[in-house]
Write a protein that holds these residues in place. Structure first.
Motif, PDB file in Angstrom:
ATOM      1  N   ASN A 301       0.733  -1.126  -0.251  1.00  0.00           N
ATOM      2  CA  ASN A 301      -0.055  -0.049  -0.063  1.00  0.00           C
ATOM      3  C   ASN A 301       0.854   1.379  -0.026  1.00  0.00           C
ATOM      4  OD1 ASN A 301      -2.764  -0.878  -0.111  1.00  0.00           O
ATOM      5  ND2 ASN A 301      -2.802  -1.665   1.733  1.00  0.00           N
ATOM      6  N   SER A 302       2.125   1.018   0.701  1.00  0.00           N
ATOM      7  CA  SER A 302       2.887   2.359   0.660  1.00  0.00           C
ATOM      8  C   SER A 302       3.234   2.937  -0.568  1.00  0.00           C
ATOM      9  CB  SER A 302       4.012   2.234   1.578  1.00  0.00           C
ATOM     10  OG  SER A 302       4.530   0.989   1.315  1.00  0.00           O
ATOM     11  N   LEU A 304       1.526   1.823  -3.515  1.00  0.00           N
ATOM     12  CA  LEU A 304       0.408   1.378  -4.648  1.00  0.00           C
ATOM     13  C   LEU A 304      -0.121   2.894  -5.443  1.00  0.00           C
ATOM     14  CD1 LEU A 304      -1.834  -0.220  -5.323  1.00  0.00           C
ATOM     15  CD2 LEU A 304      -3.235   0.366  -3.545  1.00  0.00           C
ATOM     16  N   ALA A 305      -0.046   3.846  -4.863  1.00  0.00           N
ATOM     17  CA  ALA A 305      -0.497   5.028  -5.696  1.00  0.00           C
ATOM     18  C   ALA A 305       0.672   5.164  -6.934  1.00  0.00           C
ATOM     19  CB  ALA A 305      -0.942   6.257  -4.991  1.00  0.00           C
ATOM     20  N   GLU A 306       1.703   5.226  -6.347  1.00  0.00           N
ATOM     21  CA  GLU A 306       2.980   5.687  -7.265  1.00  0.00           C
ATOM     22  C   GLU A 306       2.978   4.604  -8.447  1.00  0.00           C
ATOM     23  OE1 GLU A 306       6.756   6.126  -5.297  1.00  0.00           O
ATOM     24  OE2 GLU A 306       7.660   6.584  -7.403  1.00  0.00           O
ATOM     25  N   PHE A 307       2.935   3.359  -8.114  1.00  0.00           N
ATOM     26  CA  PHE A 307       3.038   2.403  -9.164  1.00  0.00           C
ATOM     27  C   PHE A 307       1.711   2.288  -9.923  1.00  0.00           C
ATOM     28  CE2 PHE A 307       1.736  -1.604 -10.570  1.00  0.00           C
ATOM     29  CZ  PHE A 307       3.185  -2.364 -11.071  1.00  0.00           C
ATOM     30  N   THR A 308       0.664   2.596  -9.544  1.00  0.00           N
ATOM     31  CA  THR A 308      -0.320   2.404 -10.317  1.00  0.00           C
ATOM     32  C   THR A 308      -0.304   3.552 -11.385  1.00  0.00           C
ATOM     33  OG1 THR A 308      -1.489   1.624  -8.522  1.00  0.00           O
ATOM     34  CG2 THR A 308      -3.015   2.342 -10.393  1.00  0.00           C
ATOM     35  N   ALA A 394      -5.246  -5.548 -16.335  1.00  0.00           N
ATOM     36  CA  ALA A 394      -4.653  -5.888 -15.226  1.00  0.00           C
ATOM     37  C   ALA A 394      -5.379  -5.366 -13.963  1.00  0.00           C
ATOM     38  CB  ALA A 394      -3.114  -4.844 -15.275  1.00  0.00           C
ATOM     39  N   PRO A 395      -5.794  -6.115 -12.887  1.00  0.00           N
ATOM     40  CA  PRO A 395      -6.221  -5.991 -11.875  1.00  0.00           C
ATOM     41  C   PRO A 395      -5.276  -5.596 -10.873  1.00  0.00           C
ATOM     42  CG  PRO A 395      -6.736  -8.058 -12.205  1.00  0.00           C
ATOM     43  CD  PRO A 395      -5.838  -7.615 -13.369  1.00  0.00           C
ATOM     44  N   ILE A 396      -5.516  -4.262 -10.043  1.00  0.00           N
ATOM     45  CA  ILE A 396      -4.421  -4.024  -9.080  1.00  0.00           C
ATOM     46  C   ILE A 396      -4.976  -3.892  -7.836  1.00  0.00           C
ATOM     47  CG2 ILE A 396      -2.650  -2.544  -8.116  1.00  0.00           C
ATOM     48  CD1 ILE A 396      -2.273  -1.325 -11.233  1.00  0.00           C
ATOM     49  N   VAL A 397      -4.397  -4.691  -7.003  1.00  0.00           N
ATOM     50  CA  VAL A 397      -4.888  -4.774  -5.508  1.00  0.00           C
ATOM     51  C   VAL A 397      -3.772  -4.295  -4.508  1.00  0.00           C
ATOM     52  CG1 VAL A 397      -6.837  -6.099  -5.638  1.00  0.00           C
ATOM     53  CG2 VAL A 397      -4.638  -7.347  -5.474  1.00  0.00           C
ATOM     54  N   GLY A 398      -4.065  -3.652  -3.470  1.00  0.00           N
ATOM     55  CA  GLY A 398      -3.009  -3.223  -2.462  1.00  0.00           C
ATOM     56  C   GLY A 398      -2.924  -4.273  -1.102  1.00  0.00           C
TER      57      GLY A 398
END
Ligand code: NAP
Length: 483
Positions: A301-302, A304-308, A394-398
């Motif tokens: 999660n730390s 997650l936003a940047e990767f996405t 691609a489904p992304i989950v944290g």
């Protein structure tokens, strides 16, 4: 490069049983171009009797092929490798036409697929046995490896060349004859390969190709015939289970390369740019139509936003279009059924609350196109996290902790491959050992290598292809006791 009409006019379209042979009654079926939905060409539609002719030919050729010196078998395989490479452009265009993938992807597959002939040409001369004194000192033990005998290979459409060569290479190297039943969507590549094998000096009957739409009906009599000694299958878990059941009757030896649901796990200590590049390959290579495709992207999660954000930007850079167009980096899906499945899985996730970050809707029109799609905030009960999407979605989950990331990765009945991104060596090894999969990529988005053992655990199947392990699938072990 040969033109499309010239290529189609030159490829074999009849069954290959010691050469081109018409199907009973001259029956044919159409092969479609997924970029247009139009028929490319008609190909022979085998009957069960045709399949039995292929088995008769395989049985007739078996003893001589097994007795052919390993060096000679290896040299024929090596000659086939050279010929495939010489014809790279023809194979690439043919695969793009019948399967849809972009030409650069097809060229990669030609190199990868051909490599199984080179690798197993080298393995043919390294089939070893054993000789030892018994621990009691009262006798000697000799262990001898022999070819299992005539084999049947049933292959899928997603890698029309490589899924065949990964089986044909080791079988022929071991001294087995083989009948290949390619997917009805993509029969042309295997037929062209059979002709090349013959031109390279492979004796008649050693490799036959039976094309047809009635896959169950044409393979059942072979599976039930005691002269067949091995079934090797690559395809869906659903069909694999049925084939294992029907093989039980004669206790036929089997290997099963089945479906996947690969997790791609990004930890907070990963090089995020490398992780994005790896995820692009793991997800969108072959249009997502790969058993090794990342099906779920789990990100700590730390980060997650940047990767996405970075991943969405990269996915938006893909160019959707006909595979034969030089600009295309993402070709169409293989058929209307696959387009429907992908659309349904996305709609299900969105209805349950997932956010579409890019893509998410088929453009419509001729051909089976679906754009590169990234979903975030994907709820745990979405079908796309459980089922193989086999498309560019691609489904992304944290996740929060390493334990939670590992548990999420393992929460599937499949176990083919898993990918992890981290710069911490201890974590990489700890997680790799804890993953329930036959293969793990550490900071790698593509792992397939003809010199490595490819295969799964759990409902992804059993048996290995490639590596030194691959040839063992086609050998039986005989123990000879000596005084
Ligand atoms: P599929 O529907 O299982 O078909 C695979 C092959 O089996 C085709 O040749 C098909 O013929 C044939 N077949 C279907 N029903 C049969 C039956 N009742 N008896 C005998 N043969 C039968 O799979 P697919 O859609 O072609 O391929 C996608 C699947 O393959 C995915 O699940 C993917 O993960 C898996 N796959 C696994 C690996 C691996 O190495 N683990 C590699 C690539 C793909 P028709 O074409 O005529 O139906």
């Amino acid at each position: 490069m040969v033109s499309e009409p010239e290529l189609l006019a030159s490829v074999p379209t009849q069954l290959w049983i010691g050469g081109p042979v018409a199907a009973t009654g001259g029956a044919t079926f159409p092969v479609e171009n997924p970029a247009t939905g139009e028929t490319l060409i008609e190909v022979a539609d085998a009957s069960p009797e045709d399949a039995m002719r292929a088995l008769d030919a395989a049985v007739a050729a078996q003893d001589d092929w097994a007795a052919t010196p390993a060096r000679q078998r290896g040299e024929i395989l090596r000659a086939v490798y050279e010929r495939i490479i010489e014809r790279t452009e023809d194979f690439a265009l043919l695969m793009t036409l019948e399967m849809g993938k972009a030409l650069p992807e097809s060229r990669n597959e030609v190199r990868y697929g051909a490599e199984f002939f080179r690798w197993f040409s080298e393995e043919a001369v390294r089939i070893h046995g054993r000789y030892q004194t018994a621990p009691t000192g009262t006798g000697r033990i000799m262990v001898h490896k022999q070819p299992v005998g005539p084999c049947l290979a049933i292959t899928p459409w997603n890698f029309p060349l490589a899924m065949g060569t990964r089986k044909i290479g080791p079988a022929l190297a071991a001294g087995c004859t083989m009948i290949v039943k390619p997917a009805s969507a993509t029969p042309l590549t295997m037929l062209l390969l059979a002709r090349l094998c013959s031109e390279a000096g492979l004796p008649d009957g050693v490799l036959s190709v039976i094309t047809g739409r009635r896959s169950g009906a044409i393979t059942a009599p072979l599976i039930n015939d005691p002269r067949l000694r091995k079934l090797t299958f690559t395809g869906s878990t659903e069909v694999g289970k049925k084939l294992v059941e029907s093989s039980a009757h004669g206790l036929l030896r089997t290997s099963m390369e089945l479906g996947g649901n690969a997790p791609f796990v990004v930890f907070d200590d990963a090089d995020l740019d490398a992780a994005v590049a790896g995820a692009m390959l793991a997800k969108f290579r072959n249009g997502g139509e790969a058993c090794t495709a990342a099906n779920r992207i789990h990100v700590q999660n730390s980060v997650l936003a940047e990767f996405t954000d970075k991943f969405v930007a990269a996915a938006q850079g893909l160019e959707l279009g006909p595979g034969a167009d030089p600009k295309t980096t993402l070709g169409p899906l293989v058929d209307d059924q696959q387009l429907e499945t992908v659309s349904e899985l996305v709609e299900d996730a969105v209805a349950k609350g997932a956010q579409v970050r890019t893509g998410g809707k088929a453009p419509g029109g001729p051909g089976y196109f679906y754009p590169a799609t990234v979903l975030s905030d994907v709820p745990a009960d979405s079908r796309i996290l459980r089922e193989e999407v086999f498309g560019p979605v691609a489904p992304i989950v944290g996740f929060d902790t390493e334990e939670q990331g590992l548990a999420a990765a393992n929460d599937t009945q499949y176990g083919l491959v898993a990918y992890i991104y981290t710069q911490n060596l201890d974590r990489a090894l700890r997680v790799a050992e804890g993953l329930e999969s036959g293969m793990v990529g550490i900071n790698r988005g593509v792992i397939s290598d003809p010199a490595a053992p490819f295969g799964g655990v759990k409902e992804s199947g059993f048996g290995r292809e490639g590596g030194t392990e691959g040839i063992e699938e086609y050998l039986s072990t005989k123990y000879i006791a000596l005084p």
